[in-house]
Scaffold this motif. Structure first.
Motif, mmCIF file in Angstrom:
data_model
loop_
_atom_site.group_PDB
_atom_site.id
_atom_site.type_symbol
_atom_site.label_atom_id
_atom_site.label_comp_id
_atom_site.label_asym_id
_atom_site.label_seq_id
_atom_site.Cartn_x
_atom_site.Cartn_y
_atom_site.Cartn_z
ATOM 1 N N GLU B 161 0.804 -1.262 -0.106
ATOM 2 C CA GLU B 161 0.064 0.122 0.078
ATOM 3 C C GLU B 161 0.709 1.333 -0.149
ATOM 4 O OE1 GLU B 161 -2.775 0.414 3.318
ATOM 5 O OE2 GLU B 161 -1.952 2.408 3.497
ATOM 6 N N VAL B 162 0.546 2.045 -0.909
ATOM 7 C CA VAL B 162 1.419 3.542 -1.019
ATOM 8 C C VAL B 162 0.307 4.490 -0.881
ATOM 9 C CG1 VAL B 162 2.654 4.860 -2.422
ATOM 10 C CG2 VAL B 162 3.296 2.353 -2.356
ATOM 11 N N VAL B 163 0.515 5.393 0.117
ATOM 12 C CA VAL B 163 -0.501 6.807 0.003
ATOM 13 C C VAL B 163 0.464 7.809 -0.088
ATOM 14 C CG1 VAL B 163 -1.910 7.997 1.436
ATOM 15 C CG2 VAL B 163 -2.035 5.549 1.739
ATOM 16 N N SER B 164 0.468 8.765 -1.108
ATOM 17 C CA SER B 164 1.446 9.697 -1.336
ATOM 18 C C SER B 164 0.152 11.004 -1.286
ATOM 19 C CB SER B 164 1.807 9.572 -2.739
ATOM 20 O OG SER B 164 1.004 9.579 -3.765
#
Lengths: 383, 383
Positions: B161-164
């Motif tokens: 999971e990547v939240v930018s």
């Protein structure tokens, strides 16, 4: 250090020692030291916390730079990145940081946590997760003990923020490296943020103190306070660290490129002094990883390979290495955690694609072979 | 549609229409339709919400796939990714989603939101942020109106999971594309998640309904319910959409590669029927972006260029285009938001490096030139 505090006066010695432990990488120690000194001057000394003094209630933030050292000397980390990264990890995890820590004691990454600690009014932990510097994000003692990277923060000087939750350390490295390249080759990163209990279990303790001791020797004082001549310093350092002097030579060839978020390359040395007639090769990926003398293994990762100025003993990073430099190469046995099967799997020669078996650096035979010129030339080319 | 609900029976027509609006990209509509139908079967029909029916309290989640369509047909999005992405955006923003929306109505990305809505028990918004499909993340009406991407979620089937939080749409695209490549060329993404007020201001309304109407025509029923012969369908479609029939031809050459998280390439067509003797070239980056007839502009982004099977009218994606296929190329005027200076700057020909000026597709002269063979061959090579 002033009791359990780091003052501006401690920074240069720690930076110098961390450059040795950084084995050429970990970001530029000089740039980092300027930032740490400035922030201590502005905000006051930084409390130093022993690893064993951490409580279960502590939330420890390893913070540092990721990317090619070649970039880190050109594009200086902004102080605003440090606070932005702290805010992002607190928001992502919902836990307030109580201490910062170097993820690696090497190079500039020994300084960034001190700078952050000064800026945020937090203590810095006297320990790190490598006992040296390594090029990849999963090469940490947390990973060896089975802990994942957790919420992983990256920020850049544009103001971009990326919080990833990778499934494991290898994925963390893959995602972080891709983001690093996109951010321009360097970024500020927090990963493996854990409670004091996990840090007590995993961290390699006392490495900032060790860096300071190394720096002190290289500035000309041994442990007993005796003054050292310039030409005594490298031997004093080796005696203190149980390190091995591998080679003395002159840089005869150097390939170095920024590639995929790393500084990669190799240096070829022609022997001088007692090593005259021998050739030596150093392979690096941010850090010095493999040393071969006349084609034979001299030292290899995870043991530490450090390059020092032959005259002054000052450490030389992979980025500042120059053609014609006269250097001494030393090897320091790595922490025992790296000598386990998991440690060697994670950061041993096979991981980097080197076709050599790991042998503890202290067990590698050191006979100085005087090869005929023809054989040496061939080997140098083949290496 | 059954009142304000989407049932399994609606999906194939929407998918078909979205393949036309997708101009060759937006992910594979067939794969997406299977997922949407399965989840509606399991969880029941999906409520359809008009853009104007959204309230300020709504929190609308545009969800879809990012990456090369060539990857999306090989590596099917996991249903678990959809819920993981919803959970991540809720955690990142601290606001509970009340509706999902297509970020683009094109291709499989018209289906993913319906599938997600079924899975999560949420309504789906009858609108999107492109009115078509575009290859890059910032090519959305939110961006045109000055809204940033906000918290941007990416998840993959490994569980990463990547939240930018990128500073703007261009940075969002850069970071997301790099992460997509690392995730294997495809990922599930949420960006431009906004409250109902912003969605009412920005979204292009009615595009799922439009897709369904297109699908209905291509399946042989016009708006009045009259049955259409196979060879009447393309003309009926063009009449309904004010679209232009650009060319009929056979695919004579095709270059297509997965490159930097996109499917890029070009197709060369040899004219058939009334277009015999003319050559036609289509350039694509996920979507069909530029059409040239005998070297002269025929249509260009942001207007929609769609490729249909000449015999059946079925839309053909850039991924399913094959050598020898006999196709009709049509162009549909894009939504007026793309015809503004900001729209053209964002998704006009110059952004993609095409050295042509944008001309509204309906204003481009359509004379059919019968070039001598020699000239045509030269142009074909130069194009």
């Amino acid at each position: 250090m002033t009791g359990a505090q780091l003052t501006e006066a401690d920074i240069d010695e720690i930076a110098l020692g961390a450059a040795v432990l950084g084995t050429g990488g970990g970001g530029d120690p000089h740039v980092g030291s300027l930032m740490a000194k400035r922030l201590i001057r502005l905000h006051g000394p930084v409390a130093l916390r022993g690893v064993d003094d951490l409580t279960d209630d502590d939330f420890v933030i390893p913070i540092g730079g990721i990317g090619a050292p070649s970039v880190s000397v050109e594009r200086i980390q902004a102080e605003s990145e440090l606070l932005a990264a702290l805010a992002a990890i607190e928001r992502a995890v919902g836990r307030r940081p109580t201490a910062v820590m170097p993820i690696e004691v090497g190079g500039g990454n020994s300084m960034i946590p001190i700078a952050t600690a000064a800026l945020a009014g937090l203590p810095v932990v006297d320990g790190d997760a490598m006992g040296r510097a390594f090029p990849e994000a999963q090469m940490v003692t947390f990973h060896l003990a089975g802990y994942g990277p957790g919420a992983t923060v990256m920020v850049d000087h544009h103001g971009n923020e990326v919080v990833s939750r990778p499934v494991d350390g290898a994925w963390s490295e893959r995602i972080a490296r891709a983001v690093t390249v996109e951010m321009g080759g360097g970024a500020t990163m927090i990963d493996y943020a854990y409670g004091g209990d996990v840090v007590r279990e995993c961290a390699i303790p006392g490495t900032l103190t060790l860096a300071k001791r190394i720096g002190r020797i290289l500035r000309g004082r041994d442990a007993a306070g005796r003054e050292l001549r310039d030409d005594e310093r490298i031997d004093a350092l080796c005696a203190d660290l149980d390190a091995v002097r591998l080679f003395e030579g002159k840089v005869a060839d150097l390939q170095r490129a920024v590639d995929g978020g790393f500084t990669r390359g190799a240096a070829e040395l022609d022997g001088v002094g007692a090593d005259r007639g021998s050739a030596f090769r150093l392979d690096f990926q941010n850090e010095m990883l493999l040393a071969r003398r006349d084609g034979a293994l001299a030292a290899v990762t995870p043991d530490l390979i450090s390059v020092l100025d032959l005259a002054t003993g000052m450490p030389i990073t992979t980025e500042s290495l120059r053609y014609g430099a006269r250097v001494a190469v030393i090897a320091i046995p790595c922490h025992e955690k790296w000598r386990t099967p998991m440690g060697l799997l994670t950061a041993g020669p096979a991981h980097f694609g080197y076709d050599v078996d790991w042998v503890p650096v202290e067990d590698i035979p050191r006979e100085r072979r005087a090869l005929p010129d023809s054989a040496r030339t061939t080997e140098g080319k083949a290496a």
